[in-house]
Design a protein around this motif. Structure first.
Motif, PDB file in Angstrom:
ATOM      1  N   SER A  16       0.831  -1.202   0.000  1.00 53.22           N
ATOM      2  CA  SER A  16       0.000   0.000   0.000  1.00 53.22           C
ATOM      3  C   SER A  16       0.865   1.251   0.000  1.00 53.22           C
ATOM      4  N   LEU A  17       0.253   2.357  -0.411  1.00 50.31           N
ATOM      5  CA  LEU A  17       0.911   3.660  -0.380  1.00 50.31           C
ATOM      6  C   LEU A  17       0.393   4.452   0.820  1.00 50.31           C
ATOM      7  N   LEU A  18       1.166   5.435   1.235  1.00 48.93           N
ATOM      8  CA  LEU A  18       0.776   6.236   2.386  1.00 48.93           C
ATOM      9  C   LEU A  18      -0.530   6.963   2.125  1.00 48.93           C
ATOM     10  N   ARG A  19      -1.412   6.913   3.106  1.00 51.51           N
ATOM     11  CA  ARG A  19      -2.693   7.595   2.980  1.00 51.51           C
ATOM     12  C   ARG A  19      -2.554   9.073   3.332  1.00 51.51           C
ATOM     13  N   PRO A  20      -3.253   9.931   2.607  1.00 53.09           N
ATOM     14  CA  PRO A  20      -3.265  11.342   3.007  1.00 53.09           C
ATOM     15  C   PRO A  20      -4.012  11.500   4.326  1.00 53.09           C
ATOM     16  N   ARG A  27     -11.458   7.762   7.595  1.00 52.44           N
ATOM     17  CA  ARG A  27     -11.604   6.341   7.901  1.00 52.44           C
ATOM     18  C   ARG A  27     -11.812   6.131   9.402  1.00 52.44           C
ATOM     19  N   PHE A  28     -11.140   6.910  10.229  1.00 50.65           N
ATOM     20  CA  PHE A  28     -11.383   6.830  11.674  1.00 50.65           C
ATOM     21  C   PHE A  28     -12.832   7.194  11.991  1.00 50.65           C
ATOM     22  N   GLU A  29     -13.336   8.195  11.307  1.00 48.84           N
ATOM     23  CA  GLU A  29     -14.735   8.580  11.498  1.00 48.84           C
ATOM     24  C   GLU A  29     -15.663   7.427  11.105  1.00 48.84           C
ATOM     25  N   TYR A  30     -15.357   6.810   9.978  1.00 46.74           N
ATOM     26  CA  TYR A  30     -16.194   5.709   9.488  1.00 46.74           C
ATOM     27  C   TYR A  30     -16.169   4.528  10.447  1.00 46.74           C
ATOM     28  N   GLU A  31     -14.978   4.156  10.891  1.00 44.16           N
ATOM     29  CA  GLU A  31     -14.862   3.028  11.810  1.00 44.16           C
ATOM     30  C   GLU A  31     -15.468   3.334  13.175  1.00 44.16           C
ATOM     31  N   ASN A  45     -12.251   8.554  -3.365  1.00 48.02           N
ATOM     32  CA  ASN A  45     -12.252   8.942  -4.784  1.00 48.02           C
ATOM     33  C   ASN A  45     -11.438  10.211  -5.029  1.00 48.02           C
ATOM     34  N   ASP A  46     -11.440  11.103  -4.058  1.00 48.78           N
ATOM     35  CA  ASP A  46     -10.664  12.335  -4.191  1.00 48.78           C
ATOM     36  C   ASP A  46      -9.166  12.085  -4.007  1.00 48.78           C
ATOM     37  N   SER A  47      -8.813  11.033  -3.258  1.00 43.64           N
ATOM     38  CA  SER A  47      -7.412  10.773  -2.920  1.00 43.64           C
ATOM     39  C   SER A  47      -6.690   9.903  -3.942  1.00 43.64           C
ATOM     40  N   ILE A  48      -7.401   8.997  -4.583  1.00 46.58           N
ATOM     41  CA  ILE A  48      -6.771   8.011  -5.459  1.00 46.58           C
ATOM     42  C   ILE A  48      -6.119   8.614  -6.713  1.00 46.58           C
ATOM     43  N   GLY A  66      -3.209   2.174  -4.591  1.00 45.82           N
ATOM     44  CA  GLY A  66      -2.448   2.340  -3.362  1.00 45.82           C
ATOM     45  C   GLY A  66      -3.113   1.676  -2.164  1.00 45.82           C
ATOM     46  N   GLU A  67      -4.127   0.837  -2.457  1.00 47.00           N
ATOM     47  CA  GLU A  67      -4.938   0.194  -1.417  1.00 47.00           C
ATOM     48  C   GLU A  67      -5.595   1.236  -0.503  1.00 47.00           C
TER      49      GLU A  67
END
Length: 273
Positions: A16-20, A27-31, A45-48, A66-67
């Protein structure tokens, strides 16, 4: 002498690549159940596009997302299949359905990536040959998929499935193999020509600690390895000749800590065909 490469690239990106930070926060909000999956998907979609552009600029052919759609390598496949649901701290007795692929798992991911590497142009390609490289990138777009043996390796026969649904490993894997074959077939029909199974399973068979543990538990580790290899061979039986398939196996990396160690020699000659 011409250099023959199979897969058709000299080097490729595996993990994987580093997440912005914006995606990490979302993702923390989602989880934490503070936003919907649709809200998370918007940020994904905005990050990929940025990670796709990065790979193209440095010359990486096996382009991935980037997974960025996964929090961990094992996410994506199992929780999407019918008959399986993520429910924390719940016993297996609450799950009664058989495994089935009721919808595409990574098909929309591929469509999204394909749209990023194919340029819609009104100029005939012979007038702008440099644009051809973008079209050709589609066949290198790589879709990483969690390996089919991962859940069974983690939980064993006792906890992988409900015994009222499946009476044996053979029954469980029969449906799982069918689901994987259906997913790969649809991906291929959409134009995907590069699939990577993320599966540390095989590296665990290199670790003496695991072999010892299996023996102490009365489990035939050689038979188990043979079964896992056969599962892959059945999933990939009859695959098209132009479909590149790889298995990414590793010794793990949890905050810098590996899970297992040992030479690959134990499994080198037994890899799936």
């Amino acid at each position: 002498m011409a250099l023959h490469l199979d897969p058709p690239c000299r080097a490729e990106h595996i993990g994987s690549l580093l997440r912005p930070q914006t995606l990490i926060a979302k993702r923390f909000e989602y989880e934490g159940q503070k936003c919907s999956h649709e809200d998370l998907q918007v940020v994904e979609n905005d990050s990929i596009p940025a990670v796709v552009k990065l790979q193209q600029e440095v010359g990486i052919k096996s382009i991935t997302d980037g997974e960025l759609r996964r929090g961990a390598f094992y996410q994506g496949m199992f929780e999407t299949l019918g008959g399986m649901t993520v429910v924390p701290e719940r016993s297996l007795s609450t799950f009664k359905g058989k495994i089935e692929r009721t919808k595409g798992v990574h098909t929309e991911d591929f469509k999204f990536l394909k749209g990023l590497v194919v340029l819609e142009v009104s100029v005939p390609i012979h007038l702008a040959p440099s644009l051809l490289s973008y079209d050709q990138d589609v066949k290198y777009v790589k879709i990483p998929i969690c390996g089919p043996t991962w859940m069974h390796l983690r939980h064993g026969t006792e906890y992988t499935y409900d015994k009222s649904v499946y009476e044996s490993d053979a029954e469980y894997f029969e449906d799982l193999i069918k689901a994987y074959r259906e997913e790969i077939d649809e991906l291929y029909q959409l134009g995907c020509r590069n699939i990577q199974f993320d599966d540390p399973t095989f590296a665990f068979f290199c670790a003496e600690s695991m072999i010892t543990g299996l023996e102490q538990a009365g489990i035939d580790h050689e038979g188990l390895l043979d079964m896992y290899i056969e599962i892959y061979n059945r999933i990939l039986a009859g695959r098209p000749g132009d479909l590149t398939v790889g298995i990414h196996t590793c010794r793990g990396n949890f905050k810098g800590m590996h899970y297992c160690e040992g030479s690959l020699e134990r499994i080198a000659e037994d890899n799936p065909n």
